[in-house]
Design an enzyme around this catalytic site. Structure first.
Site, short mmCIF file in Angstrom:
data_model
loop_
_atom_site.label_atom_id
_atom_site.label_comp_id
_atom_site.label_asym_id
_atom_site.label_seq_id
_atom_site.Cartn_x
_atom_site.Cartn_y
_atom_site.Cartn_z
N GLY A 120 -30.58 15.10 -42.56
CA GLY A 120 -29.82 15.92 -41.65
C GLY A 120 -30.73 16.88 -40.89
O GLY A 120 -31.90 17.09 -41.25
N CYS A 121 -30.20 17.48 -39.84
CA CYS A 121 -31.01 18.36 -39.00
C CYS A 121 -31.40 19.64 -39.73
O CYS A 121 -32.59 20.00 -39.79
CB CYS A 121 -30.27 18.68 -37.70
SG CYS A 121 -28.52 19.15 -37.92
N TYR A 122 -30.42 20.34 -40.32
CA TYR A 122 -30.76 21.54 -41.09
C TYR A 122 -31.72 21.22 -42.24
O TYR A 122 -32.73 21.91 -42.41
CB TYR A 122 -29.49 22.20 -41.64
CG TYR A 122 -28.65 22.95 -40.63
CD1 TYR A 122 -29.17 24.00 -39.87
CD2 TYR A 122 -27.30 22.64 -40.45
CE1 TYR A 122 -28.39 24.69 -38.96
CE2 TYR A 122 -26.51 23.32 -39.55
CZ TYR A 122 -27.05 24.35 -38.80
OH TYR A 122 -26.27 25.03 -37.90
N THR B 43 -33.93 18.96 -42.52
CA THR B 43 -35.27 18.68 -42.02
C THR B 43 -36.02 19.98 -41.75
O THR B 43 -37.17 20.17 -42.19
CB THR B 43 -35.21 17.83 -40.73
OG1 THR B 43 -34.66 16.55 -41.05
CG2 THR B 43 -36.60 17.64 -40.13
N SER B 44 -35.39 20.89 -41.03
CA SER B 44 -36.05 22.15 -40.67
C SER B 44 -36.35 23.01 -41.89
O SER B 44 -37.31 23.79 -41.89
CB SER B 44 -35.18 22.94 -39.69
OG SER B 44 -33.98 23.38 -40.29
#
Length: 370
Positions: free
Chosen positions: A171-173, A175-176
């Site tokens: 997911g995007c969150y 990953t960051s």
């Protein structure tokens, strides 16, 4: 279908079947290409020299040209939406699955065996199917297939991804958040408790579906928190952080996401507690050393602050490390483009490895500014 010319991109229609084995060019299908992540992967592939988009699907837009949904990609004139069941699977060797959460498991389970698949939904990210049911509110429909899945946080899973047939794109969150935290937890530089994450995302992270909460008037000139204590990325983040923690310690995070009034971009501000005798300089030095050979992850020099606009439209992640005014604590800022490194760019990074191509192929776009 789109066919590539070595000197430049061309779009034509042809009945000739081209396979990776015959030409060195992989033929891919993008399932769910009418959404943001599906259109973004198609945009990235437009300039990829070794991957050709053979089919794109959309149940509601079947029969319509791709450009009718995404006029900015009208150069892809040979592409038309079709239904998943109408894809000629003998002409496809690889699949990007960009379908909504909860719909992917059954579709991937029915695909012909032997296809390389990167799934951008959350359907295969959680190893425990019971945990999946708890957080996503429905029974896992492909539990046997789940056992084959590799979680594709590329910078930490290269060998596994190279050998995989099915990759769950993070997911995007997550990953960051995981990119800066994994090296620090692995080296025992920060504690496993008291990790607080304040994360903010552009509206594209909520998808393209028509929702009242995504309307301009609802979002413009303000911001709002959502999924407080219950966001579905929490078990994904904790699952992956537990993998790298020595001695099997439990990892619990406090995570609150916020929706921001811009189209793309993501910032995770992470508050951590240092282990005894560790300094903020130790964190920065470790992250810099770890990511120095990486093409897409970069640690900012001391005193510089990453902005979301510094990575817009790129597969880059920028990380900054700062001393908190509270002794023994540090602040980490991680920024990505939620649609690229947080979704479609990382998916292509994974697919490149699965197909034996250079990892960065088709992904060296310079960020867009202004």
């Amino acid at each position: 279908m789109r066919v590539k010319n070595k000197s430049r991109m061309t779009t034509t229609t042809t009945a000739t079947t081209t396979t990776k084995g015959m030409s060195g060019v992989a033929q891919v299908a993008v399932l769910g290409a009418s959404g943001y992540t599906g259109s973004e992967i198609t945009r990235l592939l437009a300039l990829h020299p070794k991957i050709n988009v053979r089919a794109i699907t959309s149940e509601r837009s079947a029969g319509q040209p791709f450009a009718s949904s995404f006029p900015h990609l009208r150069t892809e004139r040979g592409l038309c939406f079709q239904k998943v069941q109408d894809v000629k699977w003998d002409e496809v060797d690889s699949v990007f699955c960009c379908l909504p959460h909860g719909t992917t498991q059954e579709i991937i389970a029915k695909l012909p065996r032997g296809k390389k698949v990167v799934d951008l939904s959350a359907d295969f990210r959680l190893k425990d199917v019971e945990e999946y049911a708890e957080w996503y509110g429905g029974e896992h429909k492909a539990p046997e297939l789940q056992k084959e899945v590799v979680y594709g946080l590329t910078e930490f899973k290269r060998k596994e991804v190279e050998a995989a047939s099915l990759v769950a794109n993070p997911g995007c969150y997550p990953t960051s958040i995981q990119l800066p935290l994994i090296p620090l937890l692995r080296e025992k530089l920060i504690t496993t408790e008291d990790i607080i994450i304040d994360a903010k995302s552009g509206v594209s992270g909520a998808g393209r579906g028509a929702k009242q909460s995504n309307l301009y008037v609802e979002i413009a000139e303000g911001m709002n928190s959502y999924g407080i204590t219950s966001h579905r990325h929490v078990p994904e983040i904790e699952q992956q952080l537990r993998e790298v923690v020595p001695d099997g310690k439990e990892v619990r995070i406090s995570f609150t996401p916020h929706l921001m009034p811009f189209s793309r971009g993501m910032q995770s501000t992470i508050y951590v507690k240092l282990e005894e005798g560790v300094s903020v300089d130790d964190l920065r030095t470790t992250l810099t050393s770890h990511f120095e050979p990486e093409p897409f992850v970069h640690v900012m020099p001391q005193g510089e602050v990453p902005h979301t606009r510094f990575v817009r439209g790129s597969n880059q992640c920028l990380i900054g490390v700062y001393e908190d005014r509270i002794q023994g604590r540090a602040i980490i800022i991680s920024v990505i483009d939620n649609l690229v490194k947080g979704a479609s760019g990382q998916a292509l990074q994974n697919m490149n490895l699965m197909l034996g191509f250079p990892e960065e192929m088709g992904l060296m776009q310079i960020p867009m500014f202004p």
